[in-house]
Structures are given as C-alpha cells and as structure tokens.
Design a protein around this motif. Structure first.
Motif, PDB file in Angstrom:
ATOM      1  N   LEU A 195       0.803  -1.235   0.000  1.00 30.70           N
ATOM      2  CA  LEU A 195       0.000   0.000   0.000  1.00 30.70           C
ATOM      3  C   LEU A 195       0.831   1.279   0.000  1.00 30.70           C
ATOM      4  O   LEU A 195       0.349   2.351   0.398  1.00 30.70           O
ATOM      5  CB  LEU A 195      -0.968  -0.013   1.197  1.00 30.70           C
ATOM      6  CG  LEU A 195      -1.980  -1.160   1.209  1.00 30.70           C
ATOM      7  CD1 LEU A 195      -2.905  -1.065   2.416  1.00 30.70           C
ATOM      8  CD2 LEU A 195      -2.797  -1.199  -0.084  1.00 30.70           C
ATOM      9  N   HIS A 196       2.069   1.193  -0.465  1.00 28.72           N
ATOM     10  CA  HIS A 196       2.911   2.407  -0.531  1.00 28.72           C
ATOM     11  C   HIS A 196       3.945   2.216  -1.648  1.00 28.72           C
ATOM     12  O   HIS A 196       4.948   1.535  -1.458  1.00 28.72           O
ATOM     13  CB  HIS A 196       3.592   2.620   0.836  1.00 28.72           C
ATOM     14  CG  HIS A 196       4.312   3.931   0.965  1.00 28.72           C
ATOM     15  ND1 HIS A 196       4.652   4.475   2.182  1.00 28.72           N
ATOM     16  CD2 HIS A 196       4.794   4.796   0.037  1.00 28.72           C
ATOM     17  CE1 HIS A 196       5.286   5.620   2.010  1.00 28.72           C
ATOM     18  NE2 HIS A 196       5.398   5.837   0.713  1.00 28.72           N
ATOM     19  N   THR A 197       3.694   2.805  -2.816  1.00 28.67           N
ATOM     20  CA  THR A 197       4.608   2.650  -3.955  1.00 28.67           C
ATOM     21  C   THR A 197       4.683   3.957  -4.756  1.00 28.67           C
ATOM     22  O   THR A 197       3.763   4.770  -4.736  1.00 28.67           O
ATOM     23  CB  THR A 197       4.145   1.532  -4.921  1.00 28.67           C
ATOM     24  OG1 THR A 197       3.025   2.007  -5.686  1.00 28.67           O
ATOM     25  CG2 THR A 197       3.749   0.254  -4.199  1.00 28.67           C
ATOM     26  N   HIS A 198       5.792   4.127  -5.453  1.00 26.49           N
ATOM     27  CA  HIS A 198       6.008   5.328  -6.278  1.00 26.49           C
ATOM     28  C   HIS A 198       6.363   4.926  -7.704  1.00 26.49           C
ATOM     29  O   HIS A 198       7.126   3.987  -7.924  1.00 26.49           O
ATOM     30  CB  HIS A 198       7.127   6.184  -5.687  1.00 26.49           C
ATOM     31  CG  HIS A 198       6.803   6.705  -4.319  1.00 26.49           C
ATOM     32  ND1 HIS A 198       6.128   7.879  -4.118  1.00 26.49           N
ATOM     33  CD2 HIS A 198       7.034   6.187  -3.083  1.00 26.49           C
ATOM     34  CE1 HIS A 198       5.969   8.078  -2.810  1.00 26.49           C
ATOM     35  NE2 HIS A 198       6.510   7.054  -2.160  1.00 26.49           N
ATOM     36  N   SER A 199       5.819   5.685  -8.662  1.00 27.30           N
ATOM     37  CA  SER A 199       6.082   5.419 -10.082  1.00 27.30           C
ATOM     38  C   SER A 199       6.845   6.586 -10.694  1.00 27.30           C
ATOM     39  O   SER A 199       7.183   7.553 -10.019  1.00 27.30           O
ATOM     40  CB  SER A 199       4.760   5.221 -10.835  1.00 27.30           C
ATOM     41  OG  SER A 199       4.172   6.493 -11.107  1.00 27.30           O
ATOM     42  N   TYR A 213       8.295   1.467  -2.331  1.00 34.84           N
ATOM     43  CA  TYR A 213       9.106   1.121  -3.503  1.00 34.84           C
ATOM     44  C   TYR A 213       9.292   2.338  -4.419  1.00 34.84           C
ATOM     45  O   TYR A 213       8.329   3.047  -4.714  1.00 34.84           O
ATOM     46  CB  TYR A 213       8.395   0.001  -4.265  1.00 34.84           C
ATOM     47  CG  TYR A 213       9.054  -0.428  -5.550  1.00 34.84           C
ATOM     48  CD1 TYR A 213      10.190  -1.224  -5.534  1.00 34.84           C
ATOM     49  CD2 TYR A 213       8.537  -0.028  -6.788  1.00 34.84           C
ATOM     50  CE1 TYR A 213      10.799  -1.615  -6.714  1.00 34.84           C
ATOM     51  CE2 TYR A 213       9.131  -0.419  -7.971  1.00 34.84           C
ATOM     52  CZ  TYR A 213      10.265  -1.217  -7.927  1.00 34.84           C
ATOM     53  OH  TYR A 213      10.862  -1.604  -9.100  1.00 34.84           O
ATOM     54  N   HIS A 214      10.551   2.612  -4.821  1.00 32.15           N
ATOM     55  CA  HIS A 214      10.869   3.711  -5.746  1.00 32.15           C
ATOM     56  C   HIS A 214      11.685   3.203  -6.941  1.00 32.15           C
ATOM     57  O   HIS A 214      12.273   4.017  -7.662  1.00 32.15           O
ATOM     58  CB  HIS A 214      11.717   4.787  -5.060  1.00 32.15           C
ATOM     59  CG  HIS A 214      10.983   5.730  -4.137  1.00 32.15           C
ATOM     60  ND1 HIS A 214      10.552   5.386  -2.889  1.00 32.15           N
ATOM     61  CD2 HIS A 214      10.637   7.041  -4.279  1.00 32.15           C
ATOM     62  CE1 HIS A 214       9.973   6.427  -2.300  1.00 32.15           C
ATOM     63  NE2 HIS A 214      10.005   7.448  -3.131  1.00 32.15           N
ATOM     64  N   GLY A 215      11.770   1.891  -7.145  1.00 31.05           N
ATOM     65  CA  GLY A 215      12.633   1.370  -8.220  1.00 31.05           C
ATOM     66  C   GLY A 215      14.070   1.757  -7.964  1.00 31.05           C
ATOM     67  O   GLY A 215      14.540   1.713  -6.825  1.00 31.05           O
TER      68      GLY A 215
HETATM   69 FE    FE Z   1       6.927   7.208  -0.115  1.00 34.72          FE
END
Ligand code: FE
Ligand code: AMP
Ligand code: ZN
Ligand code: FE
Length: 285
Positions: free
Chosen positions: A4-8, A247-249
């Motif tokens: 429930l916490h991800t960045h694209s 997650y930020h890759g």
């Molecule tokens: Fe964040």
C-alpha cells in the motif's frame, strides 16, 4: 499479499505505473496502492494495467506535512483522480514545487555546479519534480558519487542548496483527505524525528483526534518488536494498520515491491479493514 505504498515515474520512482503493476502481478500480489508524491496522474495507467493483469489498484498519493521535528508524511488511500478538496489542493502543492526547483538549480549553479533546470525536468519526465531528480542528475554528471551524498552535502535539510516547499498542516491534510472520501494514513513513523515511544504516542493520539484513519506499522526494516509496538499503538487509538514497501525502483536501492528488504509481508486483511464502506451500487462508475 499487498503493498500500500509505492512510487512510479509520475513522481520519484523509476518504473512506469504499468510496469509497477506488471511486477506486482509477477510477484502474485493481489493489490497495490500507487502513492506518488502530490499527484494522481499515474492512476489511470496503473488501473488499466491492473484490470488487464488482475491486480487491484488502490488510487492514492503521499503528502508531506508541516512538522518541525522531522519528516511527517501521509499516504492517502482511496483518493480518486478528478476534482475534489484534496485533489484540487494537490495542484497548488505541485505548482509550489516549480519555483522551488528553479531556485534550487540557481543555488547549485552559484556553488559552481554545472546543472540546468532543463536537465532536472528531463530527468523527472512526467509528473512531480523534486530533489531525488536533482540528485540523480548530480550523480549522472559525476558531481557526487551517489544520491545519499547529494542529500548529505547539498540537498538535505540545512545544506547549501536546501529549499523548503509548501506543506499542509497535519490537521489540514487529514481534513482534506476525509472530505475527499479518502483514508489518511501516517507513513513511516520513524522519520518523525521523535526519540521516545511516549512522544510518538502523544503525536499519534493527537492525529487520531484530528481524524487520522491509519498508521503504517508494516514498513521495510522495522523489526518485529517495532511492528508490534506500532500495531498496539494503532489499536489503542482506534487506528487501522497499514503497510507498504515505499518502492521507488532504482531511486531507492535495495527495496523490492511487496517484500521491501525481504522482511515485509502485508496481508490482504489490511486492505479489507482500510476499505471505505461501500455507498451502494451508484459508487461503481
Ligand atoms: Fe513514499
Ligand atoms: P522533495 O519532495 O522534493 O522535497 O524530495 C523529498 C524526497 O527526497 C523524499 O521523499 C525522499 O524520497 C528523498 N530524500 C529525502 N532525504 C533523502 C536522503 N537523505 N537521501 C536520499 N533520499 C532522500
Ligand atoms: Zn519518494
Ligand atoms: Fe515518505
């Protein structure tokens, strides 16, 4: 399991929303929330991929709040793209980044560093532009060896190229999220800059009174005792448990979608308790 916490790539993640969803499908995750900083621009693409690949997409964002001690972030879950109280405010928060990014580049140039705003905007691509993109350009050009050094020497709080930006007051963020039908969650409590459990409890109690809905108790690197203490705190203040990898890759090394540093597992029940109450058949567009 869910995340429930991800960045694209619409904020400071390296993966496009569709790639993130594809990775979630490959890992067998049943749902992920996309929580790009200050924007909902990636939601539509992620949703389309989610429908195709059978991964439920929870629309969301992550906002930074005014807090004198450290970093107070809230993930806001079930925030639908379009017009709305928080949605409209996000646009002004994004706009306030424009002037700040230009000034940050000016500061770096004054320090004798060869960098342009165009390079930073090119690095960021679509969506929200911020310090991680500046750091990436500085690494690419050999000014610093890695992003951590860019923050330590130049971009972090109190460093020569540091500039603040507009932030919402915690109460304001909570009220706007709730008025938009969404679920505000206090993210990664360790960044608050509080030293004792009593201080954390006092703050969380105050946020709960202001209408906070959830607490991110499951986060990469949190030892079991810390998770349990946070879950107990959530229970005692009537808050729901949330969890995700942040997650930020390639923008954040060593963090995998779903499993974080290999130590994360967020069960599906977490999503079921956080889900807003259905308002009847009309809520399905
Ligand atoms: Fe964040
Ligand atoms: P901004 O929103 O432009 O102020 O940038 C904040 C983002 O920069 C945070 O969400 C982090 O992803 C990243 N960040 C902040 N401090 C550091 C640090 N010391 N090292 C690496 N990344 C950082
Ligand atoms: Zn980020
Ligand atoms: Fe954060």
């Amino acid at each position: 399991m869910i995340d429930l916490h991800t960045h694209s790539s619409f904020s400071d993640g390296s993966d496009r929303p569709s790639e993130l969803v594809a990775e979630a499908a490959r890992l067998g995750l049943s749902a992920i929330a996309l929580t790009d900083h200050d924007t909902l621009e990636g939601i539509e693409e992620a949703r389309r991929a989610g429908h195709r690949l059978g991964v439920e997409m929870i629309p969301g964002t992550e906002i930074s709040c005014e807090w004198r001690r450290g970093g107070m972030h809230m993930t806001v879950l079930f925030l639908e793209p379009g017009a709305g109280p928080l949605q409209d405010r996000l646009a002004t928060l994004r706009a306030s980044r424009d002037g700040r990014n230009a000034l940050m580049v000016d500061r770096l140039r004054d320090l004798g560093i060869d960098i342009t705003l165009e390079e930073v905007l090119g690095q960021a691509g679509e969506g929200t532009v911020g310090r991680p993109h500046v750091a990436a350009v500085l690494v690419r050009k050999g000014v610093v060896p890695d992003p951590a050094t860019a923050f330590e020497e130049l971009l972090g709080y109190g460093r020569p190229a540091y500039l603040g930006r507009e932030r919402l007051l915690p109460k304001e963020a909570i009220a706007l999220a709730r008025a938009s039908g969404a679920r505000p969650v206090l993210a990664h409590p360790h960044t608050l800059g509080l030293d004792t459990t009593a201080e954390v409890a006092e703050l969380i109690g105050w946020l709960a009174d202001a209408g906070l809905v959830g607490l991110e108790c499951l986060y990469p690197g949190y030892p079991v005792e810390q998770r349990e203490a946070l879950m107990e705190m959530a229970r005692s203040f009537g808050l729901l448990v949330s969890g995700g990898s942040d997650y930020h890759g390639t923008y954040k090394e060593g963090i995998a979608l779903g499993s974080g540093r290999g130590d994360l597992a967020v069960p599906d029940e977490v999503l079921e308790t956080l889900r807003p109450v259905q308002r009847g058949p009309a809520s399905e567009p």
